[in-house]
Design a protein around this motif. Sequence first.
Motif, PDB file in Angstrom:
ATOM      1  N   ARG A  27       0.848  -1.209   0.000  1.00  0.00           N
ATOM      2  CA  ARG A  27       0.000   0.000   0.000  1.00  0.00           C
ATOM      3  C   ARG A  27       0.875   1.248   0.000  1.00  0.00           C
ATOM      4  O   ARG A  27       0.628   2.193  -0.743  1.00  0.00           O
ATOM      5  CB  ARG A  27      -0.947  -0.020   1.199  1.00  0.00           C
ATOM      6  CG  ARG A  27      -1.833   1.216   1.290  1.00  0.00           C
ATOM      7  CD  ARG A  27      -2.805   1.201   2.462  1.00  0.00           C
ATOM      8  NE  ARG A  27      -2.105   1.035   3.739  1.00  0.00           N
ATOM      9  CZ  ARG A  27      -2.226  -0.029   4.534  1.00  0.00           C
ATOM     10  NH1 ARG A  27      -3.021  -1.024   4.204  1.00  0.00           N
ATOM     11  NH2 ARG A  27      -1.559  -0.085   5.663  1.00  0.00           N
ATOM     12  N   GLU A  28       1.924   1.247   0.832  1.00  0.00           N
ATOM     13  CA  GLU A  28       2.816   2.411   0.891  1.00  0.00           C
ATOM     14  C   GLU A  28       3.529   2.642  -0.435  1.00  0.00           C
ATOM     15  O   GLU A  28       3.577   3.764  -0.932  1.00  0.00           O
ATOM     16  CB  GLU A  28       3.852   2.227   2.000  1.00  0.00           C
ATOM     17  CG  GLU A  28       3.301   2.353   3.402  1.00  0.00           C
ATOM     18  CD  GLU A  28       4.386   2.169   4.440  1.00  0.00           C
ATOM     19  OE1 GLU A  28       5.438   2.831   4.320  1.00  0.00           O
ATOM     20  OE2 GLU A  28       4.182   1.360   5.358  1.00  0.00           O
ATOM     21  N   THR A  30       2.759   1.631  -3.436  1.00  0.00           N
ATOM     22  CA  THR A  30       1.866   1.991  -4.546  1.00  0.00           C
ATOM     23  C   THR A  30       1.123   3.293  -4.275  1.00  0.00           C
ATOM     24  O   THR A  30       0.236   3.658  -5.034  1.00  0.00           O
ATOM     25  CB  THR A  30       0.858   0.868  -4.844  1.00  0.00           C
ATOM     26  OG1 THR A  30       0.010   0.661  -3.710  1.00  0.00           O
ATOM     27  CG2 THR A  30       1.559  -0.422  -5.251  1.00  0.00           C
ATOM     28  N   ARG A  31       1.498   3.970  -3.195  1.00  0.00           N
ATOM     29  CA  ARG A  31       0.881   5.254  -2.839  1.00  0.00           C
ATOM     30  C   ARG A  31      -0.641   5.136  -2.730  1.00  0.00           C
ATOM     31  O   ARG A  31      -1.372   6.021  -3.112  1.00  0.00           O
ATOM     32  CB  ARG A  31       1.242   6.343  -3.837  1.00  0.00           C
ATOM     33  CG  ARG A  31       2.674   6.768  -3.822  1.00  0.00           C
ATOM     34  CD  ARG A  31       2.956   7.632  -2.632  1.00  0.00           C
ATOM     35  NE  ARG A  31       4.240   8.313  -2.779  1.00  0.00           N
ATOM     36  CZ  ARG A  31       4.921   8.743  -1.741  1.00  0.00           C
ATOM     37  NH1 ARG A  31       4.464   8.567  -0.530  1.00  0.00           N
ATOM     38  NH2 ARG A  31       6.073   9.330  -1.914  1.00  0.00           N
ATOM     39  N   GLY A  32      -1.094   3.990  -2.197  1.00  0.00           N
ATOM     40  CA  GLY A  32      -2.514   3.790  -1.949  1.00  0.00           C
ATOM     41  C   GLY A  32      -3.313   3.301  -3.140  1.00  0.00           C
ATOM     42  O   GLY A  32      -4.527   3.120  -3.040  1.00  0.00           O
ATOM     43  N   SER A  33      -2.662   3.091  -4.269  1.00  0.00           N
ATOM     44  CA  SER A  33      -3.375   2.543  -5.420  1.00  0.00           C
ATOM     45  C   SER A  33      -3.942   1.166  -5.078  1.00  0.00           C
ATOM     46  O   SER A  33      -5.006   0.783  -5.551  1.00  0.00           O
ATOM     47  CB  SER A  33      -2.430   2.448  -6.624  1.00  0.00           C
ATOM     48  OG  SER A  33      -3.081   1.849  -7.721  1.00  0.00           O
ATOM     49  N   GLN A  71       6.941  -3.917  -7.444  1.00  0.00           N
ATOM     50  CA  GLN A  71       6.579  -3.334  -6.155  1.00  0.00           C
ATOM     51  C   GLN A  71       6.050  -4.407  -5.207  1.00  0.00           C
ATOM     52  O   GLN A  71       6.357  -4.406  -4.006  1.00  0.00           O
ATOM     53  CB  GLN A  71       5.571  -2.210  -6.362  1.00  0.00           C
ATOM     54  CG  GLN A  71       6.197  -1.035  -7.087  1.00  0.00           C
ATOM     55  CD  GLN A  71       5.250  -0.248  -7.967  1.00  0.00           C
ATOM     56  OE1 GLN A  71       4.036  -0.293  -7.793  1.00  0.00           O
ATOM     57  NE2 GLN A  71       5.812   0.487  -8.920  1.00  0.00           N
ATOM     58  N   ALA A 105       6.802   8.906  -8.222  1.00  0.00           N
ATOM     59  CA  ALA A 105       6.092   8.898  -6.937  1.00  0.00           C
ATOM     60  C   ALA A 105       6.297   7.571  -6.217  1.00  0.00           C
ATOM     61  O   ALA A 105       6.555   7.529  -5.007  1.00  0.00           O
ATOM     62  CB  ALA A 105       4.603   9.168  -7.144  1.00  0.00           C
ATOM     63  N   ARG A 106       6.203   6.469  -6.941  1.00  0.00           N
ATOM     64  CA  ARG A 106       6.391   5.159  -6.322  1.00  0.00           C
ATOM     65  C   ARG A 106       7.866   4.897  -6.008  1.00  0.00           C
ATOM     66  O   ARG A 106       8.175   4.196  -5.047  1.00  0.00           O
ATOM     67  CB  ARG A 106       5.796   4.057  -7.190  1.00  0.00           C
ATOM     68  CG  ARG A 106       4.266   4.120  -7.192  1.00  0.00           C
ATOM     69  CD  ARG A 106       3.653   2.988  -7.960  1.00  0.00           C
ATOM     70  NE  ARG A 106       2.192   3.071  -7.968  1.00  0.00           N
ATOM     71  CZ  ARG A 106       1.402   2.101  -8.376  1.00  0.00           C
ATOM     72  NH1 ARG A 106       1.916   0.962  -8.808  1.00  0.00           N
ATOM     73  NH2 ARG A 106       0.092   2.258  -8.353  1.00  0.00           N
ATOM     74  N   ALA A 109       8.329   6.618  -2.735  1.00  0.00           N
ATOM     75  CA  ALA A 109       7.688   5.814  -1.687  1.00  0.00           C
ATOM     76  C   ALA A 109       8.551   4.609  -1.336  1.00  0.00           C
ATOM     77  O   ALA A 109       8.737   4.281  -0.148  1.00  0.00           O
ATOM     78  CB  ALA A 109       6.297   5.368  -2.142  1.00  0.00           C
ATOM     79  N   GLU A 112      11.514   5.651   0.676  1.00  0.00           N
ATOM     80  CA  GLU A 112      11.111   5.919   2.061  1.00  0.00           C
ATOM     81  C   GLU A 112      10.968   4.611   2.841  1.00  0.00           C
ATOM     82  O   GLU A 112      11.389   4.513   4.002  1.00  0.00           O
ATOM     83  CB  GLU A 112       9.817   6.719   2.091  1.00  0.00           C
ATOM     84  CG  GLU A 112       9.994   8.148   1.605  1.00  0.00           C
ATOM     85  CD  GLU A 112       8.687   8.887   1.345  1.00  0.00           C
ATOM     86  OE1 GLU A 112       7.601   8.248   1.342  1.00  0.00           O
ATOM     87  OE2 GLU A 112       8.746  10.118   1.146  1.00  0.00           O
ATOM     88  N   HIS A 139      14.668  13.729  -1.645  1.00  0.00           N
ATOM     89  CA  HIS A 139      13.647  13.338  -0.666  1.00  0.00           C
ATOM     90  C   HIS A 139      14.188  12.703   0.609  1.00  0.00           C
ATOM     91  O   HIS A 139      13.449  12.597   1.591  1.00  0.00           O
ATOM     92  CB  HIS A 139      12.644  12.385  -1.328  1.00  0.00           C
ATOM     93  CG  HIS A 139      11.863  13.040  -2.412  1.00  0.00           C
ATOM     94  ND1 HIS A 139      10.746  13.787  -2.174  1.00  0.00           N
ATOM     95  CD2 HIS A 139      12.075  13.093  -3.752  1.00  0.00           C
ATOM     96  CE1 HIS A 139      10.281  14.267  -3.305  1.00  0.00           C
ATOM     97  NE2 HIS A 139      11.071  13.862  -4.283  1.00  0.00           N
TER      98      HIS A 139
END
Length: 161
Positions: A27-28, A30-33, A71, A105-106, A109, A112, A139
């Motif tokens: 989930r993290e 995929t940024r909530g996808s 991912q 973006a991914r 993520a 991170e 980042h």
Amino acid sequence: NRLKSQIERFRKENQGPLLQKSGEVFREITRGSFAGLGADFNADDTPVLVGTRRDQSKVPVEGMSEGTCDQLYLALRIASLEAHFAQSDPVPFIVDDILIQFDDARSVAALEVLTELSRQTQVIMFTHHRHIVDLANAHLAETGALFTQSLAKKHATKPAV
């Protein structure tokens, strides 16, 4: 199909920590996808791993893009490492160009998530893609967890005539 529904109910109620942790990491990344991971049955009634969306729809691995599969792989590896660390001493986690198929973006993520993992063990990531290094610097520099090493390019010399 009462048996199948009972098996599914049992599976949902007793999902292992590995599947749950993998789903959280997925989930993290995929940024909530995807909301997480779950189990479903294929045409042969064999349990299979699926990604779950927020609306509870299920996406089989075969229906995921190459990047999303990468991912998923990363999420599964991180969750299994964390489970291993609960029982044993940590071992370094080394990856090579794991972010190639990720969008920016991914990628951020995932960086991170890897930074969080680095609080438990040494994380070494190789890449030859400058934009990944630039994303990491932009980042993660303030975390103090980022160290980069660039290999100098060897200059080709002309052969003597």
